[in-house]
Motif scaffolding. Structure first.
Motif, short mmCIF file in Angstrom:
data_model
loop_
_atom_site.label_atom_id
_atom_site.label_comp_id
_atom_site.label_asym_id
_atom_site.label_seq_id
_atom_site.Cartn_x
_atom_site.Cartn_y
_atom_site.Cartn_z
N VAL A 1 0.83 -1.20 0.00
CA VAL A 1 0.00 0.00 0.00
C VAL A 1 0.86 1.26 0.00
O VAL A 1 0.62 2.21 -0.76
N SER A 2 1.90 1.28 0.82
CA SER A 2 2.79 2.44 0.89
C SER A 2 3.51 2.65 -0.45
O SER A 2 3.68 3.79 -0.90
N TYR A 3 3.93 1.55 -1.06
CA TYR A 3 4.62 1.66 -2.35
C TYR A 3 3.68 2.23 -3.42
O TYR A 3 4.08 3.07 -4.22
N SER A 4 2.43 1.79 -3.44
CA SER A 4 1.47 2.27 -4.43
C SER A 4 1.20 3.76 -4.25
O SER A 4 1.14 4.53 -5.22
N ILE A 5 1.03 4.18 -2.98
CA ILE A 5 0.81 5.60 -2.71
C ILE A 5 2.04 6.43 -3.10
O ILE A 5 1.93 7.49 -3.72
N GLY A 6 3.22 5.92 -2.77
CA GLY A 6 4.45 6.63 -3.12
C GLY A 6 4.66 6.72 -4.62
O GLY A 6 5.13 7.74 -5.13
N LEU A 7 4.29 5.67 -5.35
CA LEU A 7 4.42 5.67 -6.80
C LEU A 7 3.52 6.73 -7.42
O LEU A 7 3.94 7.49 -8.30
N ALA A 8 2.26 6.80 -6.95
CA ALA A 8 1.34 7.81 -7.46
C ALA A 8 1.82 9.22 -7.14
O ALA A 8 1.77 10.12 -7.99
N ALA A 9 2.29 9.42 -5.88
CA ALA A 9 2.79 10.74 -5.49
C ALA A 9 4.01 11.14 -6.31
O ALA A 9 4.16 12.31 -6.70
N GLY A 10 4.89 10.17 -6.58
CA GLY A 10 6.08 10.47 -7.38
C GLY A 10 5.73 10.87 -8.80
O GLY A 10 6.34 11.78 -9.37
N ILE A 11 4.74 10.20 -9.40
CA ILE A 11 4.31 10.55 -10.75
C ILE A 11 3.72 11.95 -10.78
O ILE A 11 4.00 12.74 -11.70
N ILE A 12 2.90 12.28 -9.78
CA ILE A 12 2.29 13.62 -9.72
C ILE A 12 3.36 14.69 -9.59
O ILE A 12 3.33 15.72 -10.28
N LEU A 13 4.34 14.47 -8.71
CA LEU A 13 5.40 15.45 -8.53
C LEU A 13 6.27 15.57 -9.77
O LEU A 13 6.72 16.66 -10.13
N PHE A 14 6.52 14.43 -10.43
CA PHE A 14 7.38 14.45 -11.62
C PHE A 14 6.72 15.24 -12.75
O PHE A 14 7.39 16.05 -13.41
#
Length: 208
Positions: A151-164
């Motif tokens: 769950v943490s990895y999925s949230i972090g992946l989405a947040a990273g894409i948004i920031l990128f």
């Protein structure tokens, strides 16, 4: 009669919505004489015919020649591009179902294509095995179904894409251009230079 100085700054590319191309469509100019400035701004530099190509390369030397013909007592100082790529765009102001269908198709391809790429990458690197081993080392037991690590990895992946990509919905996070915008500007610049160089080699550039 004294010579008036006109400063001409041409764009690298320009789009027009009508077959008549005026000087103000492709360049910005500055002259202390308001009469000369107004006359040059209304100067027609090209006209597309219905059976001609909708794109051509115009040399700044040709523009200067037309300006000197319209106003003989001027000195033109070029401060912009030496060649201009002009394109006649037939824009349809009525956004019908075709435009919405194209937008929906692009969204679907982008969404499912990106999802498939992420899944293929995770499968290639064996991310499930990595998570299982890491969970076993930390928790000292086998994972059962969905766990906090995934769950943490999925949230972090989405947040990273948004920031990128620097966007949340239609809002920009920072004022910096996004990576896609930078890539598109570089791509447009390369395409413009390739078309200009091709026209120069083929002798299809409009010169004086």
């Amino acid at each position: 009669m004294s010579q008036a100085t006109v400063y001409l700054k041409c764009s690298r590319n320009a789009e027009v919505a009508s077959p008549d191309v005026f000087l103000t469509d492709i360049a910005a100019l500055r002259c202390a004489d308001s009469t000369i400035s107004a006359k040059l701004k209304s100067l027609k530099v090209h006209r597309f015919s219905s059976d001609s190509c909708k794109r051509f390369v115009l040399s700044t030397l040709k523009v200067v020649e037309l300006m000197e013909q319209a106003c003989p007592n001027i000195t033109v100082q070029i401060v912009g591009e030496t060649d201009v790529l002009v394109e006649w765009v037939l824009a349809d102001k009525r956004k019908g179902w075709r435009q919405w269908l194209k937008a929906a198709l692009v969204c679907m391809v982008s969404f499912f294509g990106t999802a498939f790429t992420i899944m293929a990458y995770h499968n290639d690197v064996g991310i499930n095995d990595v998570f299982t081993e890491f969970y076993r080392l930390v928790m000292n037991r086998e994972p059962e179904g969905l766990n906090v690590l995934e769950v943490s990895y999925s949230i972090g992946l989405a947040a990273g894409i948004i920031l990128f990509f620097n966007h949340v919905g239609g809002r920009r996070i920072t004022k910096d251009p996004t990576p896609i915008e930078v890539a598109m500007r570089n791509y447009e610049k390369d395409v413009d230079m390739a078309l200009i160089e091709t026209a120069d080699r083929e002798g299809s550039e409009e010169e004086a």
